[in-house]
Design a protein around this motif. Structure first.
Motif, PDB file in Angstrom:
ATOM      1  N   ALA A   1      44.424 -60.843   6.244  1.00  0.00           N
ATOM      2  CA  ALA A   1      44.732 -62.163   6.799  1.00  0.00           C
ATOM      3  C   ALA A   1      44.878 -62.097   8.316  1.00  0.00           C
ATOM      4  CB  ALA A   1      46.017 -62.706   6.167  1.00  0.00           C
ATOM      5  N   LEU A   2      45.545 -61.063   8.816  1.00  0.00           N
ATOM      6  CA  LEU A   2      45.713 -60.920  10.265  1.00  0.00           C
ATOM      7  C   LEU A   2      44.363 -60.694  10.941  1.00  0.00           C
ATOM      8  CD1 LEU A   2      47.252 -60.629  12.872  1.00  0.00           C
ATOM      9  CD2 LEU A   2      47.885 -58.287  12.213  1.00  0.00           C
ATOM     10  N   ARG A   3      43.517 -59.892  10.324  1.00  0.00           N
ATOM     11  CA  ARG A   3      42.198 -59.651  10.907  1.00  0.00           C
ATOM     12  C   ARG A   3      41.388 -60.949  10.976  1.00  0.00           C
ATOM     13  NH1 ARG A   3      37.666 -57.452   8.719  1.00  0.00           N
ATOM     14  NH2 ARG A   3      38.724 -56.807   6.809  1.00  0.00           N
ATOM     15  N   ARG A   4      41.467 -61.774   9.920  1.00  0.00           N
ATOM     16  CA  ARG A   4      40.728 -63.042   9.916  1.00  0.00           C
ATOM     17  C   ARG A   4      41.249 -63.986  11.004  1.00  0.00           C
ATOM     18  NH1 ARG A   4      40.898 -62.410   4.149  1.00  0.00           N
ATOM     19  NH2 ARG A   4      42.733 -63.745   4.060  1.00  0.00           N
ATOM     20  N   VAL A   5      42.561 -64.064  11.142  1.00  0.00           N
ATOM     21  CA  VAL A   5      43.150 -64.931  12.168  1.00  0.00           C
ATOM     22  C   VAL A   5      42.729 -64.469  13.556  1.00  0.00           C
ATOM     23  CG1 VAL A   5      45.345 -65.515  13.286  1.00  0.00           C
ATOM     24  CG2 VAL A   5      45.127 -65.719  10.817  1.00  0.00           C
ATOM     25  N   THR A   6      42.752 -63.166  13.782  1.00  0.00           N
ATOM     26  CA  THR A   6      42.405 -62.617  15.097  1.00  0.00           C
ATOM     27  C   THR A   6      40.929 -62.855  15.417  1.00  0.00           C
ATOM     28  OG1 THR A   6      44.117 -60.929  14.824  1.00  0.00           O
ATOM     29  CG2 THR A   6      42.465 -60.547  16.530  1.00  0.00           C
ATOM     30  N   GLN A   7      40.075 -62.818  14.413  1.00  0.00           N
ATOM     31  CA  GLN A   7      38.639 -63.010  14.639  1.00  0.00           C
ATOM     32  C   GLN A   7      38.313 -64.395  15.167  1.00  0.00           C
ATOM     33  OE1 GLN A   7      37.026 -61.845  10.844  1.00  0.00           O
ATOM     34  NE2 GLN A   7      36.867 -59.690  11.415  1.00  0.00           N
ATOM     35  N   ARG A   8      39.236 -65.335  15.049  1.00  0.00           N
ATOM     36  CA  ARG A   8      39.009 -66.688  15.576  1.00  0.00           C
ATOM     37  C   ARG A   8      39.268 -66.772  17.082  1.00  0.00           C
ATOM     38  NH1 ARG A   8      42.946 -69.229  11.054  1.00  0.00           N
ATOM     39  NH2 ARG A   8      41.745 -68.656   9.195  1.00  0.00           N
ATOM     40  N   LEU A   9      39.901 -65.759  17.647  1.00  0.00           N
ATOM     41  CA  LEU A   9      40.250 -65.778  19.062  1.00  0.00           C
ATOM     42  C   LEU A   9      39.062 -65.342  19.920  1.00  0.00           C
ATOM     43  CD1 LEU A   9      43.762 -64.044  18.890  1.00  0.00           C
ATOM     44  CD2 LEU A   9      43.278 -66.494  18.982  1.00  0.00           C
ATOM     45  N   PRO A  10      38.934 -65.886  21.125  1.00  0.00           N
ATOM     46  CA  PRO A  10      37.852 -65.456  22.018  1.00  0.00           C
ATOM     47  C   PRO A  10      37.919 -63.963  22.353  1.00  0.00           C
ATOM     48  CG  PRO A  10      38.873 -67.477  22.820  1.00  0.00           C
ATOM     49  CD  PRO A  10      39.727 -66.981  21.692  1.00  0.00           C
ATOM     50  N   GLN A  11      39.134 -63.400  22.293  1.00  0.00           N
ATOM     51  CA  GLN A  11      39.327 -61.985  22.635  1.00  0.00           C
ATOM     52  C   GLN A  11      39.331 -61.086  21.402  1.00  0.00           C
ATOM     53  OE1 GLN A  11      41.582 -64.427  23.149  1.00  0.00           O
ATOM     54  NE2 GLN A  11      41.615 -64.833  25.349  1.00  0.00           N
ATOM     55  N   SER A  12      38.744 -61.540  20.304  1.00  0.00           N
ATOM     56  CA  SER A  12      38.842 -60.819  19.032  1.00  0.00           C
ATOM     57  C   SER A  12      38.288 -59.402  19.099  1.00  0.00           C
ATOM     58  CB  SER A  12      38.110 -61.590  17.931  1.00  0.00           C
ATOM     59  OG  SER A  12      36.731 -61.735  18.241  1.00  0.00           O
ATOM     60  N   GLY A  13      37.388 -59.138  20.045  1.00  0.00           N
ATOM     61  CA  GLY A  13      36.836 -57.799  20.178  1.00  0.00           C
ATOM     62  C   GLY A  13      37.864 -56.759  20.572  1.00  0.00           C
ATOM     63  N   MET A  14      39.042 -57.181  20.972  1.00  0.00           N
ATOM     64  CA  MET A  14      40.100 -56.241  21.348  1.00  0.00           C
ATOM     65  C   MET A  14      40.785 -55.626  20.125  1.00  0.00           C
ATOM     66  SD  MET A  14      41.689 -58.500  24.482  1.00  0.00           S
ATOM     67  CE  MET A  14      43.242 -57.591  24.526  1.00  0.00           C
ATOM     68  N   GLN A  15      40.556 -56.195  18.957  1.00  0.00           N
ATOM     69  CA  GLN A  15      41.201 -55.693  17.745  1.00  0.00           C
ATOM     70  C   GLN A  15      40.438 -54.503  17.186  1.00  0.00           C
ATOM     71  OE1 GLN A  15      40.854 -57.897  13.929  1.00  0.00           O
ATOM     72  NE2 GLN A  15      43.070 -58.008  14.022  1.00  0.00           N
ATOM     73  N   ILE A  16      41.151 -53.448  16.776  1.00  0.00           N
ATOM     74  CA  ILE A  16      40.473 -52.309  16.154  1.00  0.00           C
ATOM     75  C   ILE A  16      40.009 -52.700  14.754  1.00  0.00           C
ATOM     76  CG2 ILE A  16      41.889 -50.682  17.475  1.00  0.00           C
ATOM     77  CD1 ILE A  16      43.332 -50.002  14.814  1.00  0.00           C
ATOM     78  N   GLY A  17      39.046 -51.954  14.238  1.00  0.00           N
ATOM     79  CA  GLY A  17      38.519 -52.228  12.916  1.00  0.00           C
ATOM     80  C   GLY A  17      39.351 -51.611  11.814  1.00  0.00           C
ATOM     81  N   ALA A  18      39.063 -52.015  10.588  1.00  0.00           N
ATOM     82  CA  ALA A  18      39.825 -51.537   9.433  1.00  0.00           C
ATOM     83  C   ALA A  18      39.654 -50.039   9.216  1.00  0.00           C
ATOM     84  CB  ALA A  18      39.400 -52.306   8.185  1.00  0.00           C
ATOM     85  N   VAL A  19      38.468 -49.512   9.479  1.00  0.00           N
ATOM     86  CA  VAL A  19      38.231 -48.090   9.271  1.00  0.00           C
ATOM     87  C   VAL A  19      39.051 -47.263  10.255  1.00  0.00           C
ATOM     88  CG1 VAL A  19      36.502 -46.251   9.349  1.00  0.00           C
ATOM     89  CG2 VAL A  19      35.953 -48.444   8.272  1.00  0.00           C
ATOM     90  N   GLN A  20      39.075 -47.681  11.507  1.00  0.00           N
ATOM     91  CA  GLN A  20      39.885 -46.971  12.493  1.00  0.00           C
ATOM     92  C   GLN A  20      41.359 -47.062  12.152  1.00  0.00           C
ATOM     93  OE1 GLN A  20      38.973 -47.695  16.624  1.00  0.00           O
ATOM     94  NE2 GLN A  20      41.045 -47.198  17.269  1.00  0.00           N
ATOM     95  N   ALA A  21      41.804 -48.227  11.714  1.00  0.00           N
ATOM     96  CA  ALA A  21      43.209 -48.385  11.326  1.00  0.00           C
ATOM     97  C   ALA A  21      43.560 -47.456  10.165  1.00  0.00           C
ATOM     98  CB  ALA A  21      43.478 -49.834  10.940  1.00  0.00           C
TER      99      ALA A  21
END
Length: 220
Positions: free
Chosen positions: A29-49
Motif C-alpha cells: 500500500a505504501l509503495r502504491r501511494v508513493t508511486q503517485r508522487l512526482p518524486q516516486s523514483g526516490m523510493q527503493i524497490g521491493a527487491v532491494q528492501a
C-alpha cells in the motif's frame, strides 16, 4: 555460472518484481501511494528492501540509522526485520513526505521502533556522536543528497560498530557513473564516493547491481 551481470530487459524486470521479494500488505500500500508522487523514483524497490531486511536479520541488528527517509518504505522494511526492542533513527527534512511515512509505520505496528528526526542529517549525526553514540549502531543506510555522501559515510563509519554494515543507495546513478561525458554535480559526487570506498581499507566493500546500485561496506 557467469562472471557478467545479467542485463535486465523489460520481461526479466517484470519477472524479478513478481518473484524477487515478499511484501506485507502495508508495504504494498505504501509503495502504491508513493508511486503517485512526482518524486516516486526516490523510493527503493521491493527487491532491494527485501535484501536489506535479510542483511539486518542476519546481523542480528538492533540499532539502525537511515539518512534520507522520503515516504518511509525503506525504514518500514528495516523496522519489520528488527526485534521488538530494535530502533531505527531516521534523518530527513520533509514534514510532507515523512507524514506519509508515519501513517504507514503506524499501520504496520512499527512506529515505536522508529525515531524520526527532522533536521539536516549532518546535524543529527553530529549530535549522535556528541552524545557518545560512536560504535553503537549495527546498520546504516545512506540515501539522501549525493553531494554529501562522503560526509555521511565518514559519520556513519564512526557511529557503526566494527562488523557493522553501511549501505549506500544509487551508486550506479542510472548508469551515468560510466559515462565520461556526464559531469553533473551528483554524478561526480557518486563517482568520488565509489573511488573512495574502493580504496578505503577501513571497510570490506561490494557494489552490487540491485536497483540503482547498492554499495555494501562492512566496517573492519
Amino acid at each position: 555460472m557467469t562472471a557478467r551481470t545479467l542485463p535486465l530487459d523489460a520481461r526479466l524486470q517484470r519477472y524479478l518484481v513478481a518473484h524477487g521479494a515478499r511484501e506485507t500488505a502495508v508495504q504494498r500500500a505504501l509503495r502504491r501511494v508513493t508511486q503517485r508522487l512526482p518524486q516516486s523514483g526516490m523510493q527503493i524497490g521491493a527487491v532491494q528492501a527485501a535484501l536489506m531486511q535479510q542483511l539486518v536479520r542476519l546481523m542480528g541488528a538492533r540499532r539502525c540509522l537511515e539518512i534520507g527517509t522520503f515516504t518511509g518504505y525503506s525504514a518500514l522494511a528495516v523496522a519489520l526485520a528488527l526485534p521488538s526492542n530494535g530502533r531505527v533513527v531516521c534523518c530527513d527534512l520533509s514534514e510532507e513526505w515523512t507524514s506519509i511515512a508515519r501513517c504507514y509505520w503506524k499501520k504496520a505496528g512499527v512506529a515505536g521502533k522508529i525515531d524520526l528526526r527532522l533536521a539536516p542529517a549532518l546535524k543529527t549525526l553530529d549530535a549522535l556522536l556528541n552524545a557518545g553514540q560512536a560504535g553503537k549502531f549495527d546498520f546504516a543506510f545512506i540515501d539522501a543528497d549525493k553531494a554529501n555522501y562522503l560526509n555521511y559515510y565518514e559519520r556513519c563509519l564512526k557511529l557503526v560498530r566494527r562488523g557493522g554494515l553501511i549501505a549506500a543507495d544509487n551508486t550506479l546513478w542510472g548508469g551515468s557513473v560510466a559515462q565520461p561525458h556526464n559531469k553533473t554535480l551528483d554524478t561526480r559526487a557518486i563517482r568520488a564516493f565509489n573511488r573512495k570506498l574502493l580504496r578505503d581499507r577501513r571497510v570490506e566493500m561490494a557494489l552490487v547491481p540491485v536497483g540503482d546500485g547498492l554499495t555494501l561496506a562492512v566496517r573492519r
